[in-house]
Design a protein around this motif. Structure first.
Motif, PDB file in Angstrom:
ATOM      1  N   MET A   1     -39.638 -13.667 -63.654  1.00  0.00           N
ATOM      2  CA  MET A   1     -38.945 -13.038 -64.776  1.00  0.00           C
ATOM      3  C   MET A   1     -39.834 -13.066 -66.008  1.00  0.00           C
ATOM      4  SD  MET A   1     -35.432 -14.257 -66.677  1.00  0.00           S
ATOM      5  CE  MET A   1     -34.494 -14.192 -65.150  1.00  0.00           C
ATOM      6  N   LYS A   2     -39.915 -11.907 -66.684  1.00  0.00           N
ATOM      7  CA  LYS A   2     -40.715 -11.832 -67.902  1.00  0.00           C
ATOM      8  C   LYS A   2     -40.001 -12.549 -69.040  1.00  0.00           C
ATOM      9  CE  LYS A   2     -42.714  -8.610 -71.238  1.00  0.00           C
ATOM     10  NZ  LYS A   2     -42.846  -7.196 -71.649  1.00  0.00           N
ATOM     11  N   ARG A   3     -40.720 -13.442 -69.733  1.00  0.00           N
ATOM     12  CA  ARG A   3     -40.184 -14.142 -70.894  1.00  0.00           C
ATOM     13  C   ARG A   3     -41.080 -13.853 -72.101  1.00  0.00           C
ATOM     14  NH1 ARG A   3     -35.665 -16.123 -72.020  1.00  0.00           N
ATOM     15  NH2 ARG A   3     -36.454 -18.058 -72.942  1.00  0.00           N
ATOM     16  N   ALA A   4     -40.465 -13.496 -73.215  1.00  0.00           N
ATOM     17  CA  ALA A   4     -41.210 -13.216 -74.433  1.00  0.00           C
ATOM     18  C   ALA A   4     -41.846 -14.484 -74.973  1.00  0.00           C
ATOM     19  CB  ALA A   4     -40.283 -12.609 -75.483  1.00  0.00           C
ATOM     20  N   LEU A   5     -42.928 -14.308 -75.695  1.00  0.00           N
ATOM     21  CA  LEU A   5     -43.531 -15.396 -76.462  1.00  0.00           C
ATOM     22  C   LEU A   5     -42.812 -15.379 -77.810  1.00  0.00           C
ATOM     23  CD1 LEU A   5     -47.208 -14.547 -75.475  1.00  0.00           C
ATOM     24  CD2 LEU A   5     -45.853 -16.455 -74.609  1.00  0.00           C
ATOM     25  N   ASN A   6     -41.729 -16.147 -77.892  1.00  0.00           N
ATOM     26  CA  ASN A   6     -40.731 -16.005 -78.959  1.00  0.00           C
ATOM     27  C   ASN A   6     -41.032 -16.926 -80.137  1.00  0.00           C
ATOM     28  OD1 ASN A   6     -38.435 -15.760 -80.521  1.00  0.00           O
ATOM     29  ND2 ASN A   6     -36.992 -16.170 -78.878  1.00  0.00           N
ATOM     30  N   GLY A 320     -47.226  -9.480 -76.315  1.00  0.00           N
ATOM     31  CA  GLY A 320     -46.037 -10.227 -75.933  1.00  0.00           C
ATOM     32  C   GLY A 320     -45.505 -11.190 -76.970  1.00  0.00           C
ATOM     33  N   PHE A 321     -46.142 -11.253 -78.154  1.00  0.00           N
ATOM     34  CA  PHE A 321     -45.685 -12.170 -79.204  1.00  0.00           C
ATOM     35  C   PHE A 321     -44.582 -11.504 -80.025  1.00  0.00           C
ATOM     36  CE2 PHE A 321     -50.131 -13.311 -78.381  1.00  0.00           C
ATOM     37  CZ  PHE A 321     -49.988 -14.663 -78.092  1.00  0.00           C
TER      38      PHE A 321
END
Length: 360
Positions: A1-6, A320-321
């Motif tokens: 699963m893709k997860r954002a660099l939050n 992705g940030f």
């Protein structure tokens, strides 16, 4: 699963282990056949969640027995009003230390209730620093002294907190609670919105010395009276049940990884990665906060001009940030690295910053 660099300033990242646990229990909490958000707040299951959450918070922060722990709603913004309504005594005044936008708002709301004034401020330097407590003269007849321990917009944080002041110390800790050890007896009241270090938005934690509850006047509206909420164990009205449940999960996660001391070590490590990238850039990145006032939660910095900043933010988002744009009052960039932001994500951001500098 893709997860954002939050790196959002809030609502912010939650621990992946917490999200996975919540996903597993979403449809059926403890064989109840219901999700937590479907449970009655008067049910045994939710009453247990409520009490376990309080117990976990007491343990992690070493909260003494002579303090009440309340779970309220309305965010820190409602506390700007509830604090003076309950604690600002007739014929007295309250002192506020201004270190940013949120302390300004807290003072503005207090002045609608009674006598309140700024007794120290770093506004003249665009809030680049935190005043020293040695510079603050608190009148002994003041009802309380109010501070904001971390300033998300300007990237500053109180590091030299007093062990004792001569009036009750009130602290808005919305953006750094649970990020470092805390000497609760130094404070009369601590409040914090959950959406940065404690969980999702919706629940506000209030830690208040029981003696101060005596100041809550009986003629206050019930929903704005600390004593009413203390007497009802934070169940006077329907609480934000799902948010309290997530708060419980976050506290269990914090306990499982070693508690507040371990979180502080991780936060210092994460912050040093980004401050090193700023300090070693020969002025390509310029930190907003003075070094002795730098926040471990919100790293603020600017680039040479708006075009370069726009390019940086565009390339960061493509990589992705998320959430790196600075607040309009400061400009530039801001990386919020609360407890749940993994060190690996901060390492990736530091590398991106270094690579971007070399390319530009």
């Amino acid at each position: 699963m893709k997860r954002a660099l939050n790196f959002n300033a809030g609502p912010a990242a939650l621990p992946e282990a917490v999200l996975a646990r919540a996903e597993k229990e979403m449809m059926n909490y403890q064989d109840s056949g219901m999700g937590v958000m479907e449970l009655s707040h008067r049910s045994k299951q939710f009453e247990a969640i409520n009490e376990v959450t309080k117990s976990l918070l007491r343990g992690l922060l070493n909260i003494p027995d002579d303090y009440e722990v309340l779970f309220l709603q309305g965010g820190a913004s409602l506390q700007f009003t509830m604090v003076p309504m309950n604690l600002l005594e007739e014929g007295s005044a309250a002192g506020y230390v201004l270190t940013g936008t949120w302390s300004e708002k807290a003072l503005k709301e207090a002045q609608k209730i009674g006598s309140a004034a700024a007794i120290a401020s770093s506004k003249s330097s665009n809030y680049k620093s935190i005043p020293s407590f040695t510079e603050i003269d608190v009148h002994p007849d003041s009802s309380y002294l109010h501070i904001t321990t971390n300033n998300t917009i300007y990237g500053t944080q109180w590091h030299d907190l007093p062990k004792k002041v001569n009036v009750p110390l009130i602290a808005d800790m919305s953006s750094d609670i649970l990020s470092r050890p805390l000497h609760v007896p130094s404070y009369g009241l601590i409040y914090a919105g959950a959406q940065k270090n404690l969980g999702p938005s919706g629940v506000t934690v209030v830690i208040i010395q029981k003696d101060l509850l005596k100041r809550s006047r009986p003629d206050l509206p019930s929903m704005l009276n600390y004593q009413v909420h203390a007497d009802s164990k934070s169940l006077y009205n329907t609480p934000p049940t799902l948010s309290v449940y997530f708060l419980m999960l976050v506290l269990e996660w914090a306990e499982s990884i070693g508690g507040v001391k371990q979180l502080e070590l991780q936060n210092k490590e994460k912050a040093s990665l980004l401050y090193d990238a700023i300090d070693s850039s020969d002025g390509f990145y310029k930190g907003h906060a003075e070094k002795e006032s730098r926040s471990l939660m919100n790293i603020t910095y600017t680039l040479e001009n708006e075009d370069l900043t726009s390019t940086f933010l565009h390339e960061a988002e493509k990589s992705g940030f998320i959430g790196l744009a600075g607040h309009r009052s400061v400009g530039g960039c801001r990386a919020s690295i609360y407890n749940a932001v993994p060190t690996e994500h901060v390492e990736k951001l530091a590398k991106f910053m270094n690579d971007f500098r070399l390319r530009n």
